[in-house]
Design a protein around this motif. Structure first.
Motif, short mmCIF file in Angstrom:
data_model
loop_
_atom_site.label_atom_id
_atom_site.label_comp_id
_atom_site.label_asym_id
_atom_site.label_seq_id
_atom_site.Cartn_x
_atom_site.Cartn_y
_atom_site.Cartn_z
N ARG A 25 1.25 21.41 61.46
CA ARG A 25 1.57 19.98 61.64
C ARG A 25 2.83 19.61 60.88
N ASP A 78 4.03 15.99 59.87
CA ASP A 78 3.72 14.56 59.94
C ASP A 78 4.24 13.89 58.67
N ALA A 79 3.85 12.65 58.46
CA ALA A 79 4.39 11.89 57.33
C ALA A 79 4.02 12.50 55.98
N HIS A 80 3.08 13.44 55.98
CA HIS A 80 2.71 14.08 54.71
C HIS A 80 3.75 15.12 54.27
N LYS A 93 12.83 17.26 55.58
CA LYS A 93 14.12 16.56 55.66
C LYS A 93 14.99 16.89 54.44
N ARG A 141 2.10 23.02 66.09
CA ARG A 141 1.40 22.55 67.30
C ARG A 141 1.29 21.02 67.35
N PHE A 142 1.79 20.37 66.29
CA PHE A 142 1.77 18.91 66.27
C PHE A 142 2.97 18.38 65.50
N ILE A 143 3.64 17.42 66.10
CA ILE A 143 4.74 16.74 65.38
C ILE A 143 4.64 15.25 65.65
N ASP A 144 4.87 14.44 64.62
CA ASP A 144 4.82 12.99 64.83
C ASP A 144 6.23 12.41 64.72
N SER A 145 6.32 11.08 64.70
CA SER A 145 7.64 10.45 64.71
C SER A 145 8.44 10.79 63.45
N SER A 146 7.75 10.93 62.33
CA SER A 146 8.48 11.23 61.09
C SER A 146 9.02 12.67 61.12
N LEU A 168 9.96 14.27 63.92
CA LEU A 168 11.14 14.20 64.80
C LEU A 168 12.31 13.60 64.03
N GLY A 169 12.01 12.58 63.20
CA GLY A 169 13.05 11.93 62.41
C GLY A 169 13.69 12.89 61.41
N THR A 189 -1.19 10.29 52.45
CA THR A 189 -0.83 10.94 53.71
C THR A 189 -1.52 12.29 53.91
N TYR A 193 -3.76 15.53 72.24
CA TYR A 193 -2.52 15.39 71.47
C TYR A 193 -2.20 13.91 71.26
N LEU A 212 -1.85 11.94 67.81
CA LEU A 212 -0.58 11.28 67.48
C LEU A 212 -0.77 9.80 67.16
N GLU A 238 -0.01 8.09 63.66
CA GLU A 238 1.03 7.05 63.51
C GLU A 238 0.43 5.74 62.98
N GLU A 246 16.34 7.74 63.14
CA GLU A 246 15.28 8.52 62.49
C GLU A 246 13.94 7.78 62.46
#
Lengths: 112, 140
Positions: free
Chosen positions: A20, A22-24, A30, A52-57, A59-60, B16, B45, B49, B53, B108
């Protein structure tokens, strides 16, 4: 964030060893990429086979790396993207921004 | 379509490291739905997600005054409606003023709510007496 770094054909290849992003852990990713770029390693391939999982953070974090690398005349490409993860790049149209390769060899052949 | 009633309630600290847990619950629920003829892997998925989020959002907006603040997440499936509620104790925000991201000029941040709005059928954010609730509905 578990990852490995290898230098291959002039590229810094980051192997993400997490399922994963994610924001964690995206902040850490980054910062890691930005640190590499600050050290002059501006040609980067991020190998995301394990992811297998990516969130908006997540991608950012990758977009941040892409922008900083290109600002220094470098590049940041992706390799080994799973279908579900790829769909997130498509949903955000980031597949138009990043060069995304099926495997590392293809990435190295096309980017070098 | 006639899924059994499923009701899940989870309370986590505003950290988090619990995102994986929350996302995984959504993924498991999607994979175990008895009557679902759509793309189960995609739904799994998307629930992962959206829960990730929404919970991230709640953690970000958590009350700084409460050192041991928590986020409550409820998931309720009845008939063909999947209802997610994420409660926070923060100041809240006006969802209507959150801009739709310009995908031709990618930035971003600002994608989280876009994902929720795009992948789910209904989203609302309501002020309560002791915080706020983000309510998300997906018709199965």
């Amino acid at each position: 964030m578990k990852l490995n770094l290898e230098k291959v054909k002039g590229f810094s290849v980051i192997f993400i060893k997490e399922e994963r992003i994610d924001a964690h852990n995206s902040g850490e990713l980054k910062a890691y990429i930005l640190h590499l770029i600050e050290q002059g390693e501006v040609n980067i391939i991020v190998q995301i086979e394990c992811v297998r999982f990516i969130d908006s953070s997540g991608l950012g974090a990758l977009l941040s790396g892409y922008k900083h690398a290109t600002a220094k005349s470098g590049k940041l490409a992706l390799a080994c993207c799973k279908q579900q993860v790829l769909s997130m790049f498509e949903l955000t149209r980031l597949n138009r921004v990043f060069d995304i390769y099926a495997d590392l060899n293809e990435a190295l052949e096309n980017e070098t | 379509m006639c899924n059994k009633v499923i009701q899940v309630e989870v309370i986590i600290p505003t950290q988090t490291k619990y995102l994986d847990l929350i996302g995984s619950i959504g993924e498991h629920i999607a994979k175990d739905l008895e009557d679902f003829s759509g793309d189960r892997e995609a739904l799994a998925y998307h629930l992962n997600l959206v829960l990730t989020e929404a919970t991230t959002n709640a953690i970000k907006h958590a009350s700084s005054a409460m050192q041991k603040d928590t986020v409550k997440i409820t998931i309720h499936i009845h008939d063909n409606e999947l209802n997610i509620k994420v409660y926070d104790h923060g100041q809240g925000f006006n969802m209507e003023t959150v801009p739709v991201p310009d995908l031709d000029q990618p930035k971003e941040g600002g994608m989280g709510l876009y994902f929720i709005r795009t992948l789910m059928d209904s989203v609302s954010y309501t002020r309560l007496d002791d915080g706020n609730v983000l309510e998300i509905i997906k018709y199965l």
